[in-house]
Design a protein around this motif. Sequence first.
Motif, short mmCIF file in Angstrom:
data_model
loop_
_atom_site.label_atom_id
_atom_site.label_comp_id
_atom_site.label_asym_id
_atom_site.label_seq_id
_atom_site.Cartn_x
_atom_site.Cartn_y
_atom_site.Cartn_z
N HIS A 43 0.85 -1.45 0.27
CA HIS A 43 -0.03 0.07 -0.02
C HIS A 43 0.92 1.12 0.13
CE1 HIS A 43 -3.71 2.01 0.74
NE2 HIS A 43 -3.19 2.90 1.44
N ARG A 47 0.61 4.16 -3.04
CA ARG A 47 0.33 5.39 -2.63
C ARG A 47 1.47 6.13 -2.73
NH1 ARG A 47 -5.13 4.63 -3.20
NH2 ARG A 47 -5.91 3.52 -1.49
N CYS A 50 2.46 7.31 2.83
CA CYS A 50 1.15 7.74 3.71
C CYS A 50 1.47 7.62 4.89
CB CYS A 50 -0.09 6.95 3.07
SG CYS A 50 -0.04 5.26 3.56
N ARG A 51 0.46 8.23 5.66
CA ARG A 51 0.79 8.20 7.35
C ARG A 51 0.23 7.05 7.87
NH1 ARG A 51 -2.51 12.87 9.17
NH2 ARG A 51 -4.13 11.67 7.60
N THR A 53 -1.75 6.67 10.43
CA THR A 53 -3.29 6.44 10.67
C THR A 53 -3.97 6.41 9.48
OG1 THR A 53 -2.93 9.15 10.31
CG2 THR A 53 -3.04 8.29 12.42
N ASP A 54 -3.28 6.90 8.25
CA ASP A 54 -4.12 6.39 6.84
C ASP A 54 -4.33 4.80 6.58
OD1 ASP A 54 -4.40 9.27 6.33
OD2 ASP A 54 -2.54 9.38 5.31
N LEU A 55 -3.13 4.16 6.94
CA LEU A 55 -3.05 2.83 6.89
C LEU A 55 -3.98 2.19 7.69
CD1 LEU A 55 0.72 2.09 6.68
CD2 LEU A 55 -0.94 1.80 4.78
N ALA A 57 -7.10 3.50 9.02
CA ALA A 57 -8.12 3.77 8.51
C ALA A 57 -8.54 3.07 7.02
CB ALA A 57 -8.39 5.47 8.28
N HIS A 58 -7.56 2.89 6.30
CA HIS A 58 -7.94 2.36 5.02
C HIS A 58 -8.17 0.77 5.30
CE1 HIS A 58 -7.82 1.32 0.88
NE2 HIS A 58 -7.07 0.54 1.08
N LYS A 63 -4.80 1.15 15.41
CA LYS A 63 -3.54 1.94 15.33
C LYS A 63 -2.38 1.29 15.77
CE LYS A 63 -5.62 6.47 15.43
NZ LYS A 63 -5.97 7.58 15.90
N ASP A 84 6.71 15.27 6.46
CA ASP A 84 6.17 15.57 5.34
C ASP A 84 6.27 17.19 4.78
OD1 ASP A 84 3.92 16.64 3.58
OD2 ASP A 84 2.05 15.79 4.94
N VAL A 92 5.75 10.74 7.09
CA VAL A 92 5.12 10.01 5.81
C VAL A 92 5.95 8.60 5.89
CG1 VAL A 92 4.46 9.74 3.43
CG2 VAL A 92 4.39 12.03 4.75
#
Length: 140
Positions: A43, A47, A50-51, A53-55, A57-58, A63, A84, A92
């Motif tokens: 992932h 992408r 990414c952060r 937290t994005d992982l 959520a996705h 967490k 970032d 990131v």
Amino acid sequence: MPDRDASIETIQREMTAFARRARATAARMHPELSLVSFTLLAHLEDRQGCRATDLAAHYTLDKSTVSRQIGALEKLGLVERRVDPGDHRVQVLHPTEAGTAVLARATQLRRQAFHERLAEWEPADLARFAAYLLRYNETA
């Protein structure tokens, strides 16, 4: 007309077998990587970072689970954190060169395995199967 409940039971059983094979395959491709770690690494590459937290959520993961997996990937030298540029408070996650190489090798091995496993299938059957998988995953 086929029994709907029997068909759904067969699909569930076969999807479970598929998931087990996927976990075993991931372990063979890189013994230190769990399927979750491998998925998170892929992932990050898809992408282009990414952060954490994005992982979470996705993939609807806790967490702490993501944190443990990312920690393992960092320890193996497969993931690195970068500040970032738009917000210096945010880190990131990106695959390292080694992480990208692991993914490339795994992709090659996976494609080879699928080609071998599906070698006897007719092109029309492959197209239908691909369409059904797309349809199934779009509703998830």
